[in-house]
Design a protein around this motif. Structure first.
Motif, PDB file in Angstrom:
ATOM      1  N   LEU A  95     -20.332  14.356  -9.198  1.00 56.21           N
ATOM      2  CA  LEU A  95     -19.638  13.527  -8.208  1.00 56.21           C
ATOM      3  C   LEU A  95     -18.161  13.371  -8.561  1.00 56.21           C
ATOM      4  O   LEU A  95     -17.285  13.444  -7.696  1.00 56.21           O
ATOM      5  CB  LEU A  95     -20.316  12.156  -8.133  1.00 56.21           C
ATOM      6  CG  LEU A  95     -19.702  11.163  -7.130  1.00 56.21           C
ATOM      7  CD1 LEU A  95     -19.779  11.741  -5.725  1.00 56.21           C
ATOM      8  CD2 LEU A  95     -20.437   9.825  -7.209  1.00 56.21           C
ATOM      9  N   ALA A  96     -17.883  13.181  -9.861  1.00 53.95           N
ATOM     10  CA  ALA A  96     -16.479  13.038 -10.289  1.00 53.95           C
ATOM     11  C   ALA A  96     -15.699  14.304 -10.011  1.00 53.95           C
ATOM     12  O   ALA A  96     -14.541  14.271  -9.573  1.00 53.95           O
ATOM     13  CB  ALA A  96     -16.432  12.692 -11.782  1.00 53.95           C
ATOM     14  N   SER A  97     -16.355  15.464 -10.252  1.00 53.18           N
ATOM     15  CA  SER A  97     -15.682  16.734  -9.981  1.00 53.18           C
ATOM     16  C   SER A  97     -15.391  16.898  -8.493  1.00 53.18           C
ATOM     17  O   SER A  97     -14.317  17.352  -8.092  1.00 53.18           O
ATOM     18  CB  SER A  97     -16.564  17.876 -10.493  1.00 53.18           C
ATOM     19  OG  SER A  97     -15.992  19.128 -10.183  1.00 53.18           O
ATOM     20  N   ALA A  98     -16.387  16.509  -7.685  1.00 57.44           N
ATOM     21  CA  ALA A  98     -16.191  16.606  -6.231  1.00 57.44           C
ATOM     22  C   ALA A  98     -15.081  15.691  -5.759  1.00 57.44           C
ATOM     23  O   ALA A  98     -14.262  16.050  -4.912  1.00 57.44           O
ATOM     24  CB  ALA A  98     -17.502  16.275  -5.512  1.00 57.44           C
ATOM     25  N   VAL A  99     -15.036  14.470  -6.342  1.00 55.34           N
ATOM     26  CA  VAL A  99     -13.982  13.515  -5.957  1.00 55.34           C
ATOM     27  C   VAL A  99     -12.609  14.055  -6.350  1.00 55.34           C
ATOM     28  O   VAL A  99     -11.631  13.964  -5.604  1.00 55.34           O
ATOM     29  CB  VAL A  99     -14.246  12.154  -6.610  1.00 55.34           C
ATOM     30  CG1 VAL A  99     -13.032  11.227  -6.443  1.00 55.34           C
ATOM     31  CG2 VAL A  99     -15.476  11.507  -6.003  1.00 55.34           C
ATOM     32  N   ALA A 100     -12.554  14.656  -7.556  1.00 53.67           N
ATOM     33  CA  ALA A 100     -11.271  15.207  -8.012  1.00 53.67           C
ATOM     34  C   ALA A 100     -10.826  16.353  -7.111  1.00 53.67           C
ATOM     35  O   ALA A 100      -9.639  16.467  -6.757  1.00 53.67           O
ATOM     36  CB  ALA A 100     -11.409  15.691  -9.466  1.00 53.67           C
ATOM     37  N   SER A 118     -11.668  16.770  -3.972  1.00 54.64           N
ATOM     38  CA  SER A 118     -11.273  16.209  -2.672  1.00 54.64           C
ATOM     39  C   SER A 118      -9.876  15.599  -2.738  1.00 54.64           C
ATOM     40  O   SER A 118      -9.068  15.744  -1.825  1.00 54.64           O
ATOM     41  CB  SER A 118     -12.289  15.159  -2.243  1.00 54.64           C
ATOM     42  OG  SER A 118     -11.898  14.539  -1.048  1.00 54.64           O
ATOM     43  N   ALA A 119      -9.609  14.903  -3.869  1.00 50.75           N
ATOM     44  CA  ALA A 119      -8.281  14.301  -4.026  1.00 50.75           C
ATOM     45  C   ALA A 119      -7.200  15.372  -4.084  1.00 50.75           C
ATOM     46  O   ALA A 119      -6.112  15.236  -3.503  1.00 50.75           O
ATOM     47  CB  ALA A 119      -8.252  13.452  -5.297  1.00 50.75           C
ATOM     48  N   GLU A 120      -7.501  16.479  -4.785  1.00 52.27           N
ATOM     49  CA  GLU A 120      -6.522  17.566  -4.866  1.00 52.27           C
ATOM     50  C   GLU A 120      -6.281  18.191  -3.494  1.00 52.27           C
ATOM     51  O   GLU A 120      -5.145  18.503  -3.134  1.00 52.27           O
ATOM     52  CB  GLU A 120      -7.038  18.617  -5.843  1.00 52.27           C
ATOM     53  CG  GLU A 120      -6.041  19.753  -6.073  1.00 52.27           C
ATOM     54  CD  GLU A 120      -6.544  20.761  -7.089  1.00 52.27           C
ATOM     55  OE1 GLU A 120      -5.830  21.753  -7.325  1.00 52.27           O
ATOM     56  OE2 GLU A 120      -7.646  20.545  -7.644  1.00 52.27           O
ATOM     57  N   THR A 142     -23.453  12.086 -12.034  1.00 52.08           N
ATOM     58  CA  THR A 142     -22.146  11.395 -12.071  1.00 52.08           C
ATOM     59  C   THR A 142     -21.013  12.379 -12.336  1.00 52.08           C
ATOM     60  O   THR A 142     -19.932  12.322 -11.723  1.00 52.08           O
ATOM     61  CB  THR A 142     -22.157  10.316 -13.158  1.00 52.08           C
ATOM     62  OG1 THR A 142     -23.193   9.385 -12.874  1.00 52.08           O
ATOM     63  CG2 THR A 142     -20.808   9.583 -13.214  1.00 52.08           C
ATOM     64  N   SER A 180      -6.654  16.673  -0.605  1.00 46.15           N
ATOM     65  CA  SER A 180      -5.888  15.709   0.200  1.00 46.15           C
ATOM     66  C   SER A 180      -4.416  15.745  -0.184  1.00 46.15           C
ATOM     67  O   SER A 180      -3.514  15.658   0.661  1.00 46.15           O
ATOM     68  CB  SER A 180      -6.447  14.303   0.004  1.00 46.15           C
ATOM     69  OG  SER A 180      -7.789  14.236   0.430  1.00 46.15           O
TER      70      SER A 180
END
Length: 305
Positions: free
Chosen positions: A65-70, A72-74, A62, A76
């Motif tokens: 995944l949160a790090s990857a999402v962060a 990806s958001a950065e 988890t 974007s």
């Protein structure tokens, strides 16, 4: 085919080596800690019960995944910022191009207006000069007519004192002069080349300061015509009319220089071509023309040949 081929397997799914190693490492650490604690304590000590929360594999997954999402958001966010900057840059370039086009159109309009204004000023100046020349010629013509009338009056008064034979002789002389004026003279020698050159330019444009080959002013044409005969004349009309010897308008020969104004201060010159005609660069309206002496009677003439 084996009779067990269609029997589903009851084995648990095999765990990956990394997961097994992680679990074994954690379990070993916990057991080692307990063993050390038991050995150090008194024999009759009560067993210590300690609950240790072990990180699970699910929590580690988890967090990744949160790090990857962060991340990806950065990424974007950065891409959106780059696109916004590119859009602003394109808009600025389009605005600059539009303003440059507008400025060029305004500069072209102003330049065209200035050219039109300059052309109008030049035309007005030429018309003014032509009007002044016509007025000056009219004044000179009026003066010559008055002088001629005065001379005729003096001659008439003088003839009253003469006898009839003298009067008859004077009349015959006048008739002879009149027939001489109307006689067509054929130029020859240098005069012929001067006359031929002058007549060849009829139809060319009048340009102030023009010296040919297709545009002339009055003195430029006279100078070029005499150059055909090997004679160098001054460039200015007043200097040209001061050359040679003065001749009367009743005794003209082809090649004589006609002038308007005073001999030392003439403002216009032309070439007598015979038969009561002359060729001259008149003005911007007519250009180089061949005219009768009666069309614009000259003030006088000089002979250089």
């Amino acid at each position: 085919m084996s009779h067990t081929a269609h029997i589903p397997s009851h084995r648990k799914p095999r765990r990956s080596a990394s997961k097994l190693a992680l679990r074994a490492g954690v379990a070993g650490g916990v057991l080692g800690t307990i063993a050390v604690a038991g050995a150090a304590g008194p024999a009759n000590a009560e067993p210590v019960t300690e609950t240790i929360e072990m990180p699970t594999l699910g929590s580690l997954e988890t967090a990744g995944l949160a790090s990857a999402v962060a991340a990806s958001a950065e990424a974007s966010q950065q891409e959106a910022l780059d696109q916004s900057l590119q859009t602003q840059e394109n808009a600025a370039l389009q605005q600059a191009a539009k303003e440059a086009k507008t400025a060029k159109a305004e500069a072209d309009r102003k330049a065209a207006a200035e050219r039109a204004e300059k052309a109008a000023r030049l035309k007005a100046e030429q018309e003014r000069q032509e009007a002044e020349e016509r007025a000056s010629r009219d004044r000179e013509r009026t003066r010559l007519v008055a002088a001629s009338a005065s001379t005729s009056s003096d001659s008439s008064n003088s003839s009253d004192d003469n006898d009839s034979s003298s009067s008859s002789s004077s009349s015959d002389s006048g008739s002879s002069a009149g027939s001489s004026d109307s006689e067509t003279q054929a130029p020859s020698g240098s005069a012929a080349s001067i006359v031929a050159f002058a007549r060849a330019q009829v139809g060319d444009a009048y340009v102030r300061g023009g010296t040919g080959p297709n545009s002339w002013d009055c003195s430029g044409l006279v100078q070029a015509a005499y150059r055909q005969a090997g004679i160098d004349l001054p460039r200015i009309s007043s200097d040209q009319s001061s050359m040679g010897t003065s001749v009367s308008l009743s005794n003209l020969q082809p090649g004589d220089i006609l002038y308007w104004g005073s001999r030392s201060g003439s403002y216009h010159v032309a070439i007598y071509v015979g038969g009561g005609m002359y060729v001259g660069a008149q003005n911007t309206s007519t250009g180089v023309v061949e005219r009768s002496l009666d069309w614009d009677t000259p003030s006088g003439a000089v002979r250089i040949l």
